[in-house]
Design a protein around this motif. Structure first.
Motif, PDB file in Angstrom:
ATOM      1  N   VAL A 162       0.860  -1.189   0.000  1.00  0.00           N
ATOM      2  CA  VAL A 162       0.000   0.000   0.000  1.00  0.00           C
ATOM      3  C   VAL A 162       0.890   1.231   0.000  1.00  0.00           C
ATOM      4  O   VAL A 162       1.899   1.279   0.708  1.00  0.00           O
ATOM      5  CB  VAL A 162      -0.930   0.017   1.228  1.00  0.00           C
ATOM      6  CG1 VAL A 162      -1.845   1.227   1.196  1.00  0.00           C
ATOM      7  CG2 VAL A 162      -1.749  -1.273   1.302  1.00  0.00           C
ATOM      8  N   LEU A 163       0.527   2.233  -0.800  1.00  0.00           N
ATOM      9  CA  LEU A 163       1.286   3.479  -0.875  1.00  0.00           C
ATOM     10  C   LEU A 163       0.389   4.632  -0.447  1.00  0.00           C
ATOM     11  O   LEU A 163      -0.773   4.727  -0.871  1.00  0.00           O
ATOM     12  CB  LEU A 163       1.806   3.703  -2.298  1.00  0.00           C
ATOM     13  CG  LEU A 163       2.725   4.920  -2.531  1.00  0.00           C
ATOM     14  CD1 LEU A 163       3.740   4.609  -3.622  1.00  0.00           C
ATOM     15  CD2 LEU A 163       1.930   6.171  -2.903  1.00  0.00           C
ATOM     16  N   VAL A 164       0.914   5.517   0.397  1.00  0.00           N
ATOM     17  CA  VAL A 164       0.175   6.696   0.860  1.00  0.00           C
ATOM     18  C   VAL A 164       1.011   7.937   0.565  1.00  0.00           C
ATOM     19  O   VAL A 164       2.166   8.030   0.993  1.00  0.00           O
ATOM     20  CB  VAL A 164      -0.112   6.617   2.378  1.00  0.00           C
ATOM     21  CG1 VAL A 164      -0.844   7.879   2.845  1.00  0.00           C
ATOM     22  CG2 VAL A 164      -0.933   5.382   2.707  1.00  0.00           C
ATOM     23  N   GLY A 180       1.088  14.166   6.839  1.00  0.00           N
ATOM     24  CA  GLY A 180       0.031  15.102   7.195  1.00  0.00           C
ATOM     25  C   GLY A 180      -0.978  14.506   8.154  1.00  0.00           C
ATOM     26  O   GLY A 180      -0.871  13.353   8.575  1.00  0.00           O
ATOM     27  N   SER A 181      -1.983  15.317   8.487  1.00  0.00           N
ATOM     28  CA  SER A 181      -2.989  14.873   9.463  1.00  0.00           C
ATOM     29  C   SER A 181      -3.752  13.658   8.953  1.00  0.00           C
ATOM     30  O   SER A 181      -3.843  12.631   9.639  1.00  0.00           O
ATOM     31  CB  SER A 181      -3.969  16.014   9.759  1.00  0.00           C
ATOM     32  OG  SER A 181      -3.289  17.144  10.245  1.00  0.00           O
ATOM     33  N   ILE A 182      -4.321  13.767   7.750  1.00  0.00           N
ATOM     34  CA  ILE A 182      -5.109  12.665   7.195  1.00  0.00           C
ATOM     35  C   ILE A 182      -4.197  11.536   6.734  1.00  0.00           C
ATOM     36  O   ILE A 182      -4.454  10.359   7.008  1.00  0.00           O
ATOM     37  CB  ILE A 182      -5.982  13.160   6.031  1.00  0.00           C
ATOM     38  CG1 ILE A 182      -7.003  14.181   6.537  1.00  0.00           C
ATOM     39  CG2 ILE A 182      -6.705  11.989   5.360  1.00  0.00           C
ATOM     40  CD1 ILE A 182      -7.995  13.619   7.514  1.00  0.00           C
ATOM     41  N   GLY A 183      -3.121  11.870   6.027  1.00  0.00           N
ATOM     42  CA  GLY A 183      -2.209  10.837   5.544  1.00  0.00           C
ATOM     43  C   GLY A 183      -1.624  10.021   6.679  1.00  0.00           C
ATOM     44  O   GLY A 183      -1.524   8.787   6.595  1.00  0.00           O
ATOM     45  N   GLY A 184      -1.239  10.698   7.783  1.00  0.00           N
ATOM     46  CA  GLY A 184      -0.682   9.987   8.926  1.00  0.00           C
ATOM     47  C   GLY A 184      -1.688   9.044   9.557  1.00  0.00           C
ATOM     48  O   GLY A 184      -1.359   7.913   9.918  1.00  0.00           O
ATOM     49  N   LEU A 210      -4.280   7.727   8.036  1.00  0.00           N
ATOM     50  CA  LEU A 210      -4.459   6.619   7.093  1.00  0.00           C
ATOM     51  C   LEU A 210      -3.408   5.542   7.338  1.00  0.00           C
ATOM     52  O   LEU A 210      -3.710   4.347   7.368  1.00  0.00           O
ATOM     53  CB  LEU A 210      -4.352   7.125   5.654  1.00  0.00           C
ATOM     54  CG  LEU A 210      -5.591   7.779   5.042  1.00  0.00           C
ATOM     55  CD1 LEU A 210      -5.242   8.396   3.692  1.00  0.00           C
ATOM     56  CD2 LEU A 210      -6.716   6.769   4.875  1.00  0.00           C
ATOM     57  N   CYS A 211      -2.159   5.974   7.520  1.00  0.00           N
ATOM     58  CA  CYS A 211      -1.077   5.014   7.756  1.00  0.00           C
ATOM     59  C   CYS A 211      -1.297   4.230   9.043  1.00  0.00           C
ATOM     60  O   CYS A 211      -1.066   3.016   9.090  1.00  0.00           O
ATOM     61  CB  CYS A 211       0.262   5.747   7.807  1.00  0.00           C
ATOM     62  SG  CYS A 211       0.768   6.488   6.234  1.00  0.00           S
ATOM     63  N   ARG A 212      -1.750   4.904  10.097  1.00  0.00           N
ATOM     64  CA  ARG A 212      -1.998   4.212  11.368  1.00  0.00           C
ATOM     65  C   ARG A 212      -3.084   3.161  11.216  1.00  0.00           C
ATOM     66  O   ARG A 212      -2.994   2.064  11.771  1.00  0.00           O
ATOM     67  CB  ARG A 212      -2.390   5.220  12.447  1.00  0.00           C
ATOM     68  CG  ARG A 212      -1.309   6.233  12.787  1.00  0.00           C
ATOM     69  CD  ARG A 212      -1.745   7.192  13.888  1.00  0.00           C
ATOM     70  NE  ARG A 212      -0.851   8.347  13.922  1.00  0.00           N
ATOM     71  CZ  ARG A 212      -1.113   9.530  13.383  1.00  0.00           C
ATOM     72  NH1 ARG A 212      -2.285   9.735  12.802  1.00  0.00           N
ATOM     73  NH2 ARG A 212      -0.239  10.498  13.431  1.00  0.00           N
ATOM     74  N   GLN A 213      -4.145   3.529  10.494  1.00  0.00           N
ATOM     75  CA  GLN A 213      -5.239   2.578  10.296  1.00  0.00           C
ATOM     76  C   GLN A 213      -4.802   1.429   9.383  1.00  0.00           C
ATOM     77  O   GLN A 213      -5.150   0.263   9.617  1.00  0.00           O
ATOM     78  CB  GLN A 213      -6.444   3.301   9.683  1.00  0.00           C
ATOM     79  CG  GLN A 213      -6.990   4.450  10.502  1.00  0.00           C
ATOM     80  CD  GLN A 213      -7.873   3.994  11.635  1.00  0.00           C
ATOM     81  OE1 GLN A 213      -8.250   2.831  11.707  1.00  0.00           O
ATOM     82  NE2 GLN A 213      -8.204   4.913  12.534  1.00  0.00           N
ATOM     83  N   ILE A 214      -4.057   1.759   8.344  1.00  0.00           N
ATOM     84  CA  ILE A 214      -3.637   0.745   7.363  1.00  0.00           C
ATOM     85  C   ILE A 214      -2.744  -0.300   8.015  1.00  0.00           C
ATOM     86  O   ILE A 214      -2.906  -1.511   7.804  1.00  0.00           O
ATOM     87  CB  ILE A 214      -2.917   1.418   6.171  1.00  0.00           C
ATOM     88  CG1 ILE A 214      -3.927   2.195   5.311  1.00  0.00           C
ATOM     89  CG2 ILE A 214      -2.188   0.381   5.318  1.00  0.00           C
ATOM     90  CD1 ILE A 214      -3.276   3.099   4.286  1.00  0.00           C
ATOM     91  N   ILE A 215      -1.803   0.151   8.825  1.00  0.00           N
ATOM     92  CA  ILE A 215      -0.804  -0.779   9.358  1.00  0.00           C
ATOM     93  C   ILE A 215      -1.434  -1.801  10.298  1.00  0.00           C
ATOM     94  O   ILE A 215      -0.948  -2.930  10.422  1.00  0.00           O
ATOM     95  CB  ILE A 215       0.336   0.005  10.051  1.00  0.00           C
ATOM     96  CG1 ILE A 215       1.634  -0.800   9.989  1.00  0.00           C
ATOM     97  CG2 ILE A 215      -0.013   0.360  11.485  1.00  0.00           C
ATOM     98  CD1 ILE A 215       2.870   0.001  10.261  1.00  0.00           C
ATOM     99  N   LEU A 216      -2.553  -1.425  10.928  1.00  0.00           N
ATOM    100  CA  LEU A 216      -3.252  -2.359  11.814  1.00  0.00           C
ATOM    101  C   LEU A 216      -3.979  -3.450  11.038  1.00  0.00           C
ATOM    102  O   LEU A 216      -4.358  -4.482  11.611  1.00  0.00           O
ATOM    103  CB  LEU A 216      -4.245  -1.605  12.698  1.00  0.00           C
ATOM    104  CG  LEU A 216      -3.638  -0.611  13.696  1.00  0.00           C
ATOM    105  CD1 LEU A 216      -4.734   0.112  14.451  1.00  0.00           C
ATOM    106  CD2 LEU A 216      -2.687  -1.308  14.664  1.00  0.00           C
ATOM    107  N   GLU A 217      -4.171  -3.232   9.721  1.00  0.00           N
ATOM    108  CA  GLU A 217      -4.803  -4.252   8.871  1.00  0.00           C
ATOM    109  C   GLU A 217      -3.781  -5.208   8.260  1.00  0.00           C
ATOM    110  O   GLU A 217      -4.108  -6.011   7.392  1.00  0.00           O
ATOM    111  CB  GLU A 217      -5.622  -3.573   7.764  1.00  0.00           C
ATOM    112  CG  GLU A 217      -6.725  -2.660   8.276  1.00  0.00           C
ATOM    113  CD  GLU A 217      -7.711  -3.371   9.171  1.00  0.00           C
ATOM    114  OE1 GLU A 217      -7.964  -4.576   8.931  1.00  0.00           O
ATOM    115  OE2 GLU A 217      -8.221  -2.750  10.132  1.00  0.00           O
ATOM    116  N   THR A 239       8.807  11.680  11.469  1.00  0.00           N
ATOM    117  CA  THR A 239       7.921  11.511  12.612  1.00  0.00           C
ATOM    118  C   THR A 239       6.965  10.344  12.414  1.00  0.00           C
ATOM    119  O   THR A 239       6.805   9.484  13.298  1.00  0.00           O
ATOM    120  CB  THR A 239       7.123  12.806  12.871  1.00  0.00           C
ATOM    121  OG1 THR A 239       8.035  13.888  13.086  1.00  0.00           O
ATOM    122  CG2 THR A 239       6.220  12.649  14.087  1.00  0.00           C
ATOM    123  N   ILE A 240       6.297  10.285  11.259  1.00  0.00           N
ATOM    124  CA  ILE A 240       5.311   9.218  11.050  1.00  0.00           C
ATOM    125  C   ILE A 240       6.012   7.861  10.912  1.00  0.00           C
ATOM    126  O   ILE A 240       5.487   6.839  11.357  1.00  0.00           O
ATOM    127  CB  ILE A 240       4.417   9.514   9.810  1.00  0.00           C
ATOM    128  CG1 ILE A 240       3.263   8.512   9.739  1.00  0.00           C
ATOM    129  CG2 ILE A 240       5.221   9.496   8.523  1.00  0.00           C
ATOM    130  CD1 ILE A 240       2.312   8.575  10.899  1.00  0.00           C
TER     131      ILE A 240
END
Length: 654
Positions: free
Chosen positions: A290-292, A297-301, A303-310, A327-328
């Motif tokens: 998956v690429l983000v 940023g606020s939304i992109g970061g 998204l990454c947090r939610q994605i990695i849990l999947e 940071t992210i």
């Protein structure tokens, strides 16, 4: 024992080794004193030791000291001593008692009754336990009731979390606990450790009677609807409403006024977040690359947090801001370690304006799903820099879409905005142009791209499913009013609002990210998804709510002596009073009850591609007039309104 700050503060300031020596010395004195008392109680002896009694005086400290060290009694902090520490003390004295009694049986010293072996440990336990309890009361409890306390507190919730919070507060010095509030009517009128419990109907009277300054919500398991109702009932009271700190801080006893958290953005939103569908969340993520973009940023970061849990196989972070990427990346590595996730997280510095770099990344990592969150989103800034807004929002999206398509990505999801609907500003118009680009590509089975040198690329077959997700303002993001209002409240005001009637749809950052992931999983090609976001919120109402829940009164004509003023600064260039989510009518339902699919007209790719050539040229030449002319030609409802420049330091609602 009276509380004496002049004694306590120097004691607390002593180095840790010195404090431990004081405690060891105290225990040795107590061991000797308990031996003396045991002889006094058993044989009425008050003088010096006789015969072999001196050996008992030596035995007691020689047994107690190594046992207490081994069992960790000298690692405890007296003012944080609780039941667990007292239980450890009892255990240590219990082991000591067995050894002490056996020693007396074994040696049978002259002049030493065997019953001393039973009496002395009991006295020793009482003395040591009492010393710990008095120390806790003196160092912590007395300090907590100091007249120098910074606030008078009510805790909403008389359950386990509330009681633990009260216990931790007893060790701090900032608050005087005046009472508990609880919805359970059977608890009203009762007390916990001498602190009264009152019902919700009595809160207003208690606040006035007790001079309460703060109310702490200690109800971690309460459902959102009831929590919102409680917050609404407290809004008109002259108190600062905050929420429970982390349980780790509570357990450690290190709770201060700085540890209490402001209410969550969900509390300010006043509605329950949209619940996610776990099946939709995982559909395009689990086991895939998956690429983000805009990952820092606020939304992109988020998204990454939610994605990695999947549990994707690989997560590629694309970001042009070095610190944001650093940071992210660090945060995601921490999440992987915390949850035991085996995800390869790849941080890449890149600009969406550089197609060559994007193509290189996509061909190397072959992402199955791309989430495009990189964009300029601040309305006034893009309004002042229209050429950069076009190059980043329109052609950055085109570059990323082309790179994804040419590398064979299966899904491409654009993070869009409600400002793309009938926009009055350049930012919204460029986001709608980005949508038009993806709609045109989605409707084409094969595509030719116009290159910067005026030629056309080879023809590419399109196997990528393109989708857009459109939502309103995000509470707590870098461009949200919430952090700005909080800063203005800390500075004493005023709270700046551009217009009394400015109204916006709001959602939380996690909610927005989950929507993007779920909607993208439902895409079939060219879809524009929107969220049923409930009722829009007036910005001025949000300002009032934040001021009131922070314990401030509003200053206006009716209350000239209030704490905080709300200042109307005037609409900014390109700002709308109201935002919309749909251009057309009759949206379609989807598999998710709160996600809709819009029916939107678009321009076919051959026609759009020709106009994009002119738009790129206008942006490169920084020709604002030509840019706005093309935007008006293609973007339905775009009608830039000349607005007088607004005052500085106004909230960014976009």
């Amino acid at each position: 024992m009276p509380f004496n700050k002049s004694i306590i503060d120097p004691l607390l300031a002593l180095p840790r080794p010195v404090k431990r020596l004081v405690v060891v010395a105290l225990d040795l004195v107590l061991a000797l004193a308990s031996v003396w008392f045991s002889f006094y109680l058993r044989i009425d002896q008050t003088g010096w030791p006789q015969h072999q009694q001196k050996y008992v005086y030596l035995l007691a400290p020689l047994l107690a000291f190594p046992l207490f060290v081994h069992l960790g009694l000298y690692r405890a902090i007296f003012r944080y001593t609780g039941l667990a520490a007292l239980a450890t003390t009892a255990k240590a004295v219990g082991v000591y008692a067995v050894l002490f009694f056996l020693s007396l049986l074994l040696f049978q010293w002259v002049g030493v009754p065997r019953s001393v072996g039973l009496i002395q440990p009991i006295l020793f336990l009482l003395l040591v336990g009492t010393s710990r309890a008095l120390a806790r009361f003196w160092l912590a409890g007395g300090a907590g009731r100091s007249s120098h306390a910074e606030g008078r507190l009510l805790i909403y919730g008389a359950g386990e979390a509330g009681v633990q919070t009260a216990s931790a507060l007893g060790m701090a010095r900032q608050f005087v606990l005046r009472g508990f509030i609880d919805d359970d009517k059977t608890k009203a009128g009762r007390s916990i450790n001498g602190v009264d419990i009152i019902g919700p109907d009595d809160v207003a009277a208690a606040v006035e009677r007790m001079g309460v300054t703060d109310i702490l919500l200690a109800m971690p398991s309460l459902d959102r609807a009831r929590r919102n109702a409680i917050i609404a009932s407290l809004r008109e009271l002259p108190v600062h409403v905050r929420t429970l700190p982390g349980m780790v801080d509570l357990a450690s006893g290190r709770v201060t006024v700085q540890d209490f958290q402001e209410l969550d953005v969900e509390d300010l939103l006043g509605r329950a977040p949209v619940p996610p569908d776990s099946t939709l969340l995982a559909r395009n993520l689990a086991g895939k690359t998956v690429l983000v973009t805009g990952a820092g940023g606020s939304i992109g970061g988020e998204l990454c947090r939610q994605i990695i849990l999947e549990k994707p196989r690989q997560l590629v972070l694309v970001e042009h801001n070095e610190f944001g990427l650093y940071t992210i990346h660090r945060e995601l590595e921490g999440l992987c370690a915390e949850h035991g996730l085996r995800v390869n997280v790849v941080p890449l510095l890149a600009s969406v304006g550089n197609f060559g770099r994007l193509k290189e990344i996509c061909l190397l990592y072959r992402p199955a799903t791309v989430y495009h969150a990189a964009a300029y989103k601040h309305v006034p800034l893009v309004e002042s820099n229209p050429a950069e807004g076009v190059l980043n929002n329109v052609f950055g999206t085109l570059n990323m879409a082309r790179a994804a398509m040419e590398s064979g990505a299966a899904h491409f999801v654009l993070v869009s905005t409600d400002k793309a609907v009938r926009p009055t500003n350049v930012m919204g118009a460029t986001k709608r142009m980005a949508e038009l680009v993806l709609q045109a590509l989605a409707a084409s089975t094969s595509v030719r791209f116009h290159l910067p040198d005026g030629t056309q690329s080879a023809e590419f077959r399109n196997n990528t499913v393109f989708a857009m997700v459109r939502f309103g303002n995000v509470l707590g993001s870098s461009g949200s009013v919430v952090p700005l209002f909080r800063k203005q409240l800390r500075d004493g005001g005023p709270l700046t609002v551009t217009h009394e009637e400015v109204t916006r749809y709001f959602m939380t950052i996690p909610e927005a990210a989950q929507l993007v992931l779920q909607a993208g999983a439902m895409a079939r090609g060219g879809d524009v998804f929107v969220l049923d976001m409930g009722q829009p919120v007036k910005i001025i109402d949000l300002a009032r709510r934040m001021a009131q829940l922070s314990g401030f009164t509003l200053r206006d004509e009716r209350n000239p002596d209030g704490d905080i003023e709300i200042k109307i600064t005037g609409l900014r260039p390109g700002e709308k009073l109201y935002e919309e989510l749909l251009i057309g009518d009759n949206p379609e339902g989807t598999a998710h009850e709160r996600i809709m699919k819009a029916r939107e007209d678009f321009v076919v790719w051959p026609e759009l591609a020709t106009v994009l050539v002119d738009m790129r040229q206008a942006a490169i030449q920084d020709n604002e007039t030509a840019i706005k002319r093309i935007l008006m030609q293609l973007v339905h409802g775009y009608n830039p309104q000349p607005v007088e420049p607004a005052a500085a330091c106004v909230p960014v609602e976009g």
